[in-house]
Design a protein around this motif. Structure first.
Motif, short mmCIF file in Angstrom:
data_model
loop_
_atom_site.label_atom_id
_atom_site.label_comp_id
_atom_site.label_asym_id
_atom_site.label_seq_id
_atom_site.Cartn_x
_atom_site.Cartn_y
_atom_site.Cartn_z
N THR A 159 12.22 -3.30 5.00
CA THR A 159 13.36 -3.02 4.12
C THR A 159 12.98 -2.13 2.95
O THR A 159 13.86 -1.59 2.28
CB THR A 159 13.96 -4.33 3.57
OG1 THR A 159 12.95 -5.05 2.86
CG2 THR A 159 14.50 -5.19 4.70
N GLU A 160 11.69 -1.99 2.70
CA GLU A 160 11.25 -1.14 1.58
C GLU A 160 9.79 -0.76 1.77
O GLU A 160 8.98 -1.55 2.24
CB GLU A 160 11.41 -1.90 0.26
CG GLU A 160 11.09 -1.08 -0.97
CD GLU A 160 11.38 -1.82 -2.27
OE1 GLU A 160 11.06 -1.26 -3.34
OE2 GLU A 160 11.92 -2.94 -2.21
N VAL A 161 9.47 0.48 1.42
CA VAL A 161 8.09 0.94 1.42
C VAL A 161 7.91 1.87 0.22
O VAL A 161 8.80 2.66 -0.09
CB VAL A 161 7.72 1.65 2.75
CG1 VAL A 161 8.64 2.82 3.03
CG2 VAL A 161 6.28 2.11 2.76
N GLY A 162 6.79 1.74 -0.46
CA GLY A 162 6.53 2.59 -1.63
C GLY A 162 5.08 2.49 -2.04
O GLY A 162 4.34 1.63 -1.57
N LEU A 163 4.69 3.37 -2.93
CA LEU A 163 3.31 3.37 -3.42
C LEU A 163 3.12 2.31 -4.49
O LEU A 163 4.03 2.04 -5.28
CB LEU A 163 2.97 4.75 -4.00
CG LEU A 163 2.81 5.86 -2.97
CD1 LEU A 163 2.71 7.21 -3.69
CD2 LEU A 163 1.58 5.63 -2.10
N ASP A 164 1.93 1.72 -4.50
CA ASP A 164 1.62 0.69 -5.48
C ASP A 164 0.20 0.90 -5.98
O ASP A 164 -0.74 1.02 -5.19
CB ASP A 164 1.76 -0.69 -4.85
CG ASP A 164 1.52 -1.81 -5.84
OD1 ASP A 164 1.88 -1.65 -7.03
OD2 ASP A 164 0.97 -2.85 -5.44
N ASP A 165 0.06 0.99 -7.30
CA ASP A 165 -1.26 1.14 -7.91
C ASP A 165 -1.69 -0.22 -8.44
O ASP A 165 -1.21 -0.68 -9.47
CB ASP A 165 -1.19 2.16 -9.05
CG ASP A 165 -2.56 2.47 -9.63
OD1 ASP A 165 -3.54 1.79 -9.24
OD2 ASP A 165 -2.66 3.37 -10.47
N ASP A 166 -2.57 -0.87 -7.69
CA ASP A 166 -3.03 -2.20 -8.06
C ASP A 166 -4.47 -2.13 -8.56
O ASP A 166 -5.40 -2.01 -7.77
CB ASP A 166 -2.91 -3.15 -6.86
CG ASP A 166 -3.30 -4.56 -7.21
OD1 ASP A 166 -3.29 -4.92 -8.40
OD2 ASP A 166 -3.64 -5.33 -6.28
N LYS A 167 -4.64 -2.16 -9.88
CA LYS A 167 -5.97 -2.12 -10.50
C LYS A 167 -6.75 -0.88 -10.06
O LYS A 167 -7.93 -0.95 -9.73
CB LYS A 167 -6.75 -3.39 -10.16
CG LYS A 167 -6.07 -4.65 -10.66
CD LYS A 167 -6.77 -5.89 -10.17
CE LYS A 167 -6.00 -7.14 -10.58
NZ LYS A 167 -6.52 -8.35 -9.98
N GLY A 168 -6.06 0.23 -10.02
CA GLY A 168 -6.72 1.50 -9.69
C GLY A 168 -6.78 1.81 -8.22
O GLY A 168 -7.15 2.92 -7.84
#
Length: 201
Positions: A159-168
């Motif tokens: 239902t959703e896809v996107g970029l995620d910056d998790d602790k670099g």
């Protein structure tokens, strides 16, 4: 006395008629929902608020996230950075595409036909350091948004896809629904490996 009997009879008749109308209206709503579900192959959320129910129902169409992204990129070439099944009643995929010059476009795709409904340039100037870091990470990525959606589709309906910056560490973040339950996953930019997103448990 006769007047009271007549009033009581009229009141009872009105209540009976109202009950019939209410039952008919409820029947129509159910029939409409069933017809909509049959026509689109979608899950339709119930029209009641049940706060004890932790199951998620979402209306999806025949078009997958990967197909919506492909349609958006055909219409507006660039790099897809997110795709979201809009749940505000508009019933469309919203795919965010960044062009080579850095301009950002929101492309809306019909969930039943895959037809592009329109594209609008995003004029919000919110391209902050995180956004720039995510875009930079994509330049060397081997997995794009469409491939991330395909990889996570094994876990449920995306239902959703996107970029995620998790602790670099930049990854694809993907939301799915399966058997009424929501899942959150990370897809590695390099390998395409899918892991459960434990941070949001």
């Amino acid at each position: 006395m006769k007047r009271n009997i007549v009033i009581a009879t009229l009141t009872a008749a009105a209540l009976a008629t109202g009950g019939t109308v209410a039952a008919f209206a409820a029947g129509n709503d159910a029939a409409t929902a069933t017809q909509r579900q049959a026509n689109t192959g979608a899950q339709v959320a119930a029209d009641h608020d049940d706060s004890d129910d932790d199951r998620t129902t979402v209306r999806t169409g025949n078009v997958t996230a990967a197909e919506a992204i492909a349609a958006a990129l055909k219409h507006t070439p660039g790099t897809a950075v997110s795709a979201d099944l809009d749940d505000d009643g508009a019933d469309a995929w919203e795919v965010t595409v960044v062009k080579g010059d850095g301009s950002e476009y929101d492309v809306r795709v019909a969930p039943d036909s895959g037809k592009v409904l329109g594209a609008q340039r995003d004029t919000d100037d919110d391209n902050d350091a995180d956004d720039r870091a995510e875009l930079a990470a994509l330049k060397g990525a081997r997995t794009d948004a469409r491939e991330a959606a395909l990889a996570a589709a094994a876990k449920g309906t995306v239902t959703e896809v996107g970029l995620d910056d998790d602790k670099g560490a930049v990854t694809w973040s993907v939301d799915t629904v399966k058997d009424g339950k929501q899942g959150e996953w990370k897809v590695a930019l390099g390998s395409g490996k899918v892991t459960q997103d434990r941070d949001d448990d």
